[in-house]
Write an enzyme that holds these catalytic residues in place. Structure first.
Site, PDB file in Angstrom:
ATOM      1  N   GLY A  29       0.769  -1.238   0.000  1.00  0.00           N
ATOM      2  CA  GLY A  29       0.000   0.000   0.000  1.00  0.00           C
ATOM      3  C   GLY A  29       0.797   1.284   0.000  1.00  0.00           C
ATOM      4  N   LYS A  76       4.198  -0.705 -14.600  1.00  0.00           N
ATOM      5  CA  LYS A  76       5.550  -1.285 -14.570  1.00  0.00           C
ATOM      6  C   LYS A  76       5.604  -2.373 -15.645  1.00  0.00           C
ATOM      7  CE  LYS A  76       6.646  -4.076 -11.061  1.00  0.00           C
ATOM      8  NZ  LYS A  76       6.891  -4.225  -9.633  1.00  0.00           N
TER       9      LYS A  76
END
Ligand SMILES: C[S@@+](CC[C@H](N)C(=O)[O-])C[C@H]1O[C@@H](n2cnc3c(N)ncnc32)[C@H](O)[C@@H]1O
Length: 833
Positions: A56, A157
């Protein structure tokens, strides 16, 4: 070890410490911070979706950078601990469920930014990992295309591989601006890179194949090595003009042909090698030399071996056949159906080449290696055969034994033998003391069944036993496991009892009264008919007193004998048939049994039971309710005092009373799978579980349930015993006082005033009025006393002192002195006046 330490230290770089310092959950936070520093997409976003967000840190960065009241939704396979101003949930981003959940959170909103930092378990096979990561990227892109607002931003990514270019091409079709970047916090050694795609074009229609990994990365899938396909379907293989495939770093590979003959996986070799050679290296390879000289090693075979990459299906088959022949020659064990392509005619050629192989000494060598294996196999087979033989004999013995038992039973049914003989015989083969083996007969319930003419059942049962016996051996390991489970269960129960007082009480009850079951009311047969079960247990108690040597067996034996003994008609007095039969034994002949006395004792006992059952005690009644038990007790007057406390019993009683059900029907209904359960040998945990979950469900009517509810409501509304006693004491005292008063006033009215002369009527009236006033006073409520508490010490300070109930008064030295001073002053002033 040292190297590992060094690596670990290297991993804990400055971003790791910085993340710790700033309270980010992962160092990955800095990647997003740096990406945002360069492209500033977070400040302008009011709705963001973070795909693969655990633990997170990206969510933390988003929450602190985005405008207040922004909507931030995060999802990950792993749970995410709550983060202020964000909504998180667990889910797989490749699934429709996840999509639906995001839709639920966003409602009609569109996301300004979708970020994705997903990574599957990296570390096994590089090609496959990159592929899965790229699949994840496509999945996240798919979600982005659904939820992104026009001109929105997608940050993802990507692991660098030959597919990165394909991904980049796809991004460019969907976004106006696509940039690849690697933030400084991303380790150089990592293959990861980031794409920031801005200006989402939001196309109205998108071909689903566009984001389908199968289409997008079609070649990667083909790259997976499939040697079987290469060998059996070589024609279909696409030749790669661009050279060798990724991961195939060795440019050319070859192996000796003898290896191909010896290998267990020839297909793999043919699929992966370029050549099989017959070249003799250094000090020579005899196997290879022999193979080279085999007549089956034709010129065609040699040519095929020289370049495996150009072979077709036919040639591969030929090589495989050649290998089989060679193996046969060398005496290797053949898998019977290892290759269906191997023709049966091959074996015919075997003999012809024997001489050649023998000449080279190969056969001898190979056979010498294989033979010990065969010997071992042979031995194992023999052992197995012996084992089979033994178990066969055992089974036969058991069958014979069961047949013999059956015969005995038949004989007994025809009055040719006595039940005790059966017991003895049945026990003898088991090697135990036959007299004490009656238990087994009783356990099987054989005798009881015979007396009821259920021979057929018995025969079937015996057969079932036979089968069970056969399974017994296999169960041995299971038994051991069972024992371990039992002990584990016991310790679990103990731990549970330590925590739970109710369970402890239940256990104690069970121990002190083992006959008491947790089951619900089982109908009237046991208690109402003749109390067979209770009598049996009391019989057992008697026997227990007489025979301490073998308590259990004694009880069981007696039970069986009495059960089988013909009953002399109806039961006598209070004794059951079984008890009566027991007392018919010789040793009791001279004893005079006072039936009346016994009866009385029995009734007393039952009354005790009634008292114990807590009919008047709401607490224990409630207990009974919880346990679901039903007690039928005998009152002293001899009338049955049936305390109906369950809705089932109430329904049944009502049905019986109104004639809706007959006793016969009731008896028939009572014969269910629950009525004759053999719990012998079953583990404790299983029985506990059964008692909780496997209960007979009897119908109940709404009226019955309401009646029982009302009954318990009334019971609960009653004051507790102590209160009732206190009230009764008070009434008694008042009655006594009144009685005393009455007597005194009578004395006054009649007497002469204790010899002090005759009273006038007025005096008498005055005396009586005085007495009444006194009585009234003594009956009146006493004023609650005021507790005096000395201030100071623990009682110092404001508020009620600890442990003091009711009215209280604080006193201290100062107050005392002041009060005294005031009094003295008042007195002085008074004196002056
Ligand atoms: C590098 S971590 C993400 C770190 C995160 N961005 C942060 O700031 O802490 C990669 C995450 O991808 C998640 N992941 C991998 N496959 C996933 C999938 N199919 N669906 C959802 N999450 C997935 C993993 O559970 C893992 O937590």
């Amino acid at each position: 070890m040292a190297i590992q330490k060094k690596h670990a230290k290297a991993r804990l770089d400055k971003y790791y410490y910085l993340a710790k310092e700033k309270g980010y959950r992962a160092r990955a936070a800095f990647k997003l911070i740096q990406l945002n520093k360069k492209y500033s997409f977070l400040q302008q976003s009011k709705c963001l979706i973070d795909l693969c967000a655990a633990p997170g840190s990206w969510l933390q960065v988003a929450a602190e950078t985005m405008p207040v009241k922004s909507l931030i939704v995060g999802v990950d396979l792993a749970p995410i601990k709550p983060i202020p101003r964000t909504i998180t949930f667990q889910g797989d981003i490749t699934t429709d469920k996840c999509r639906a959940t995001i839709r639920g959170h966003l409602k009609t909103w569109k996301a300004d930014t979708v970020i994705h930092d997903g990574a599957p378990n990296v570390g096994t096979a590089w090609v496959q990992d990159a592929f899965s990561q790229n699949e994840l990227v496509l999945s996240s892109l798919k979600l982005a295309t659904e939820f992104l607002a026009p001109q929105g931003t997608f940050v993802t990514k990507v692991f660098r591989s030959k597919d990165s270019a394909k991904l980049e091409w796809i991004f460019k079709q969907l976004f106006a601006k696509v940039e690849q970047t690697k933030p400084p916090s991303s380790r150089n050694v990592s293959a990861e890179t980031f794409y920031v795609c801005r200006g989402f074009k939001a196309p109205k229609h998108l071909d689903p194949r566009f984001l389908d990994p199968k289409h997008a990365f079609a070649e990667v899938e083909e790259a997976a090595v499939n040697n079987e396909a290469r060998v059996f379907n070589p024609e279909k293989k696409k030749r790669k003009r661009e050279g060798y495939e990724e991961g195939d770093w060795t440019q050319f590979s070859e192996a000796a042909a003898s290896e191909f003959v010896q290998t267990q996986d020839p297909i793999q070799m043919l699929g992966s090698l370029n050549r099989l050679h017959f070249r003799q290296e250094g000090n020579g390879d005899i196997a290879l030399a022999a193979l080279d000289k085999l007549p089956e090693t034709t010129e065609e075979i040699r040519l095929c071996c020289a370049d495996l990459k150009v072979l077709g299906r036919k040639e591969f088959k030929m090589l495989l056949r050649w290998r089989l022949k060679a193996r046969e020659r060398f005496g290797f064990r053949q898998k019977k159906s290892s290759n269906p392509a191997a023709p049966s005619a091959e074996t015919t050629a075997a003999g012809a080449a024997d001489d050649t192989a023998a000449e080279n000494g190969i056969v001898g060598e190979e056979v010498a290696m294989v033979e010990p294996m065969d010997e071992e196999m042979r031995l194992q087979e023999e052992i197995q055969q012996m084992k089979d033989q033994q178990s066969k004999v055992k089974r036969k013995e058991r069958r014979r034994e069961n047949e013999r038992k059956q015969k005995e039973i038949t004989r007994m049914q025809m009055n040719m033998t006595t039940p005790s003989e059966i017991g003895i015989d049945a026990a003898a083969p088991m090697g135990g003391d036959a007299t004490f083996r009656l238990k087994d007969v009783e356990k099987a319930g054989i005798a009881r069944q015979i007396t009821r003419g259920r021979m057929h059942h018995e025969v079937e049962r015996a057969k079932a036993e036979e089968v069970a016996d056969e399974e017994e051996e296999e169960d041995e390991v299971g038994d051991e496991l069972e024992a371990q489970l039992d002990s584990l269960y016991e310790s679990y129960q103990e731990r549970k009892e330590d925590r739970d007082t109710k369970a402890r009480a239940k256990r104690v009850r069970k121990e002190t009264n083992p006959g008491e079951s947790d089951d619900e009311f089982e109908g009237f047969d046991k208690a109402a008919d003749e109390g067979a079960e209770t009598d049996a247990s009391s019989d057992a108690d008697l026997i227990e007193d007489n025979d301490d040597d073998d308590l259990e067996t004694g009880v069981e034996d007696a039970a069986l004998l009495n059960d089988l003994a013909p009953k002399d008609g109806p039961r006598q007095g209070a004794l059951s048939g079984r008890a009566a039969s027991f007392f018919q034994q010789d040793i009791f002949r001279d004893l005079e049994v006072d039936n009346d006395l016994d009866d009385e004792a029995h009734l007393d006992h039952e009354a005790d039971v009634g008292r114990d059952s807590g009919i008047d005690d709401p607490e224990s009644s409630k207990d009974d309710w919880e346990e679901g038990t039903q007690r039928v007790t005998e009152a002293k007057e001899g009338r049955p005092n049936i305390n109906i406390i369950t809705a089932e019993a109430m329904t049944l009683a009502h049905a019986l009373a109104t004639g809706q059900v007959t006793k016969q029907a009731l008896e028939d209904d009572a014969f269910t799978k629950f009525s004759h359960r053999d719990v012998d040998g079953l583990p404790e945990w299983f029985l506990d579980d059964e008692s909780k979950h496997s209960r007979q469900q009897r119908p109940i009517t709404a009226e019955a349930a309401a009646a029982i509810k009302e009954k318990f409501r009334a019971l609960n509304a009653r004051p507790i015993k102590k209160v009732r006693e206190a009230k009764a004491r008070k009434t008694l005292r008042a009655a006594r006082r009144l009685e005393k008063l009455r007597r005194k006033s009578e004395g006054l009215a009649e007497g002469d005033g204790d010899g002090m002369g005759v009273f006038s009527e007025k005096d008498k009236a005055g005396q009586i009025a005085k007495l009444m006033a006194k009585a009234k006073k003594s009956g009146a409520k006493r004023k609650p006393s005021v507790k005096v508490v000395v201030a100071g010490g623990a009682n110092k300070g404001a508020g009620r002192p600890r442990g003091v109930k009711g009215k209280y008064k604080m006193v201290d030295k100062r107050l005392k002195k002041d009060v005294r001073g005031e009094k003295r002053l008042a007195k002085k002033m008074k004196g002056k006046k």
